[in-house]
Design an enzyme around this catalytic site. Structure first.
Site, mmCIF file in Angstrom:
data_model
loop_
_atom_site.group_PDB
_atom_site.id
_atom_site.type_symbol
_atom_site.label_atom_id
_atom_site.label_comp_id
_atom_site.label_asym_id
_atom_site.label_seq_id
_atom_site.Cartn_x
_atom_site.Cartn_y
_atom_site.Cartn_z
ATOM 1 N N ASN A 12 0.655 -1.025 -0.348
ATOM 2 C CA ASN A 12 0.026 -0.033 0.262
ATOM 3 C C ASN A 12 1.107 1.427 0.088
ATOM 4 O OD1 ASN A 12 -2.838 1.584 2.365
ATOM 5 N ND2 ASN A 12 -2.255 1.704 0.110
ATOM 6 N N ASN A 71 -6.375 11.156 0.153
ATOM 7 C CA ASN A 71 -5.702 9.863 -1.004
ATOM 8 C C ASN A 71 -5.763 9.935 -2.274
ATOM 9 O OD1 ASN A 71 -6.610 8.016 0.665
ATOM 10 N ND2 ASN A 71 -9.122 9.205 0.835
ATOM 11 N N CYS A 80 -4.550 5.691 8.550
ATOM 12 C CA CYS A 80 -4.823 4.677 7.123
ATOM 13 C C CYS A 80 -3.758 3.816 8.225
ATOM 14 C CB CYS A 80 -4.035 5.151 6.280
ATOM 15 S SG CYS A 80 -3.033 4.258 5.302
ATOM 16 N N GLY A 81 -3.788 2.296 8.620
ATOM 17 C CA GLY A 81 -3.278 1.595 8.983
ATOM 18 C C GLY A 81 -1.644 1.597 8.739
ATOM 19 N N ASN A 82 -2.074 1.333 6.863
ATOM 20 C CA ASN A 82 -0.812 1.378 6.961
ATOM 21 C C ASN A 82 0.464 2.096 6.646
ATOM 22 O OD1 ASN A 82 -1.348 -1.801 5.464
ATOM 23 N ND2 ASN A 82 -2.650 -0.974 4.214
ATOM 24 N N ASN A 169 -12.301 4.772 9.652
ATOM 25 C CA ASN A 169 -12.805 4.610 8.373
ATOM 26 C C ASN A 169 -13.771 3.807 8.412
ATOM 27 O OD1 ASN A 169 -10.577 6.149 8.053
ATOM 28 N ND2 ASN A 169 -9.299 4.299 7.043
ATOM 29 N N ASN A 205 -15.259 2.063 2.442
ATOM 30 C CA ASN A 205 -14.637 1.128 2.156
ATOM 31 C C ASN A 205 -14.901 -0.277 1.776
ATOM 32 O OD1 ASN A 205 -11.563 2.390 1.835
ATOM 33 N ND2 ASN A 205 -12.520 2.558 4.051
ATOM 34 N N GLU A 223 -11.053 0.682 -1.654
ATOM 35 C CA GLU A 223 -10.463 1.561 -0.651
ATOM 36 C C GLU A 223 -12.036 3.153 -1.212
ATOM 37 O OE1 GLU A 223 -7.255 2.191 1.366
ATOM 38 O OE2 GLU A 223 -6.004 0.753 0.753
ATOM 39 N N CYS A 232 -5.083 -2.475 3.075
ATOM 40 C CA CYS A 232 -5.422 -1.756 3.881
ATOM 41 C C CYS A 232 -5.693 -2.332 4.799
ATOM 42 C CB CYS A 232 -7.177 -2.077 3.286
ATOM 43 S SG CYS A 232 -8.394 -0.398 3.873
ATOM 44 N N GLY A 233 -5.016 -1.413 5.474
ATOM 45 C CA GLY A 233 -4.898 -1.554 6.806
ATOM 46 C C GLY A 233 -5.606 -1.621 7.581
#
Length: 328
Positions: A12, A71, A80-82, A169, A205, A223, A232-233
């Site tokens: 990602n 984005n 955003c986890g990643n 999210n 998402n 996403e 997607c984290g």
């Protein structure tokens, strides 16, 4: 000259900009313009990316820094986890700390350095929270309920059950067969719910997950604001929570799960404190390139010949590591 990074978590991909290194921080409009320029898959730098991660100074006394996520279409993401893993690594190396707090749009989240997954494959753990199932927090409407937890929703898809959860999210999750995962249904549903529609007015998402065994999943996500990404984290975290809730007899809470995705895999742990939930997301935080750009170009139109790009060996190391762990 300003140094940016191109980074990824589970492929990602993002550009990372530290606003505190600038003489004049970019305005939000300038950041959006920069994001669209850098990340465009056709005309952007290094093949584009899924968004821009903006690091700035936090005014919260316990936070080491602040992360904003933009984005590729210019919209602002709640989390955003990643991306947070890569921002966490950046702050850890900048300030020489291993456990700390990062301010995000809706919460201050715990971040910690983990042992390297392999040579030259850095790993970070990040907290994913807050969690809500309420329709008003996603939001969704016209579905005849205030919560969706393993619920049939025929107006969205026949023969599937859905769980809707904000982390923060918004995510809509369904556990599906291999055939459904490989079909075009996820693209159709993700596109439909991220255009004007009567069900998720702000978009959502959408993730389809296949259960491999009691501690292993494969997740693919469409996403909001991006489309299909390698991973997607928050989607994998939300899916882990849905998996635990939908299978209470499996004792999934507090257990280490492995979540495969098109870009590799992550690990998660789902935690419950009374009626509150949070997810620990563990995965790579890889720097693929360093970019040196004149600060004036950040405020105006970027041109590729004004950018000095230096590749690292980290992406090759990550790909080699994942290739050794693909069988599941």
């Amino acid at each position: 000259m300003v140094k940016l990074q191109k980074v990824h978590g589970s492929q990602n991909q993002f550009f990372l900009l530290d606003q505190t290194t600038l003489q004049q921080p970019l305005t939000e409009n300038e950041l959006i313009t920069l994001t669209r320029h850098l990340t465009n898959v056709h005309t952007g730098i290094l093949g584009g990316a899924d968004g821009l991660l903006v690091v700035s100074q936090s005014q919260h006394p316990k936070a080491l820094g602040k992360m904003q996520v933009i984005n590729t279409d210019g919209t602002i993401a709640s989390m955003c986890g990643n991306g947070l893993r890569t921002v966490g690594r950046y702050l850890a190396e900048k300030y020489h700390q291993k456990d700390f707090i990062v301010e995000t749009a809706q919460a201050d989240l715990q971040v910690s350095c983990q042992p390297d997954w392999s040579a030259n494959v850095k790993a970070m753990s990040v907290e994913i929270s807050p969690v809500s199932f309420e329709a008003s927090d996603l939001p969704f409407t016209n579905l005849g309920t205030n919560q969706l937890i393993n619920t049939a929703v025929p107006v969205l898809a026949t023969d599937l059950k859905f769980t809707a959860v904000a982390v923060p999210n918004p995510h809509l999750i369904s556990f599906v067969s291999a055939d459904t995962l490989e079909s075009n249904l996820l693209e159709h549903l993700g596109t439909k719910l991220n255009q004007p529609n009567p069900y998720f007015p702000d978009g959502v998402n959408v993730s389809f997950a296949r259960i491999i065994n009691e501690k292993t999943l494969f997740v693919r996500t469409f996403e909001r604001g991006v489309g299909f990404t390698n991973a997607c984290g928050t989607g994998m975290s939300a899916t882990s929570l849905a998996f635990a809730l939908n299978n209470p007899s499996a004792n999934i809470f507090d257990q280490l799960l492995t979540i495969y995705n098109p870009g590799g895999y992550v690990q998660t742990r789902v935690h419950q404190n009374d009626d509150n939930y949070w997810i620990e997301l563990i995965g790579n935080a890889t720097i693929t390139h360093y970019l040196e750009i004149d600060e004036a170009d950040l405020h105006h139109n970027l041109t590729p010949h004004n950018i000095k790009i230096t590749a690292t060996s980290e992406d090759a190391a990550y790909r080699h590591f994942i290739a050794q762990h693909e069988g599941y």
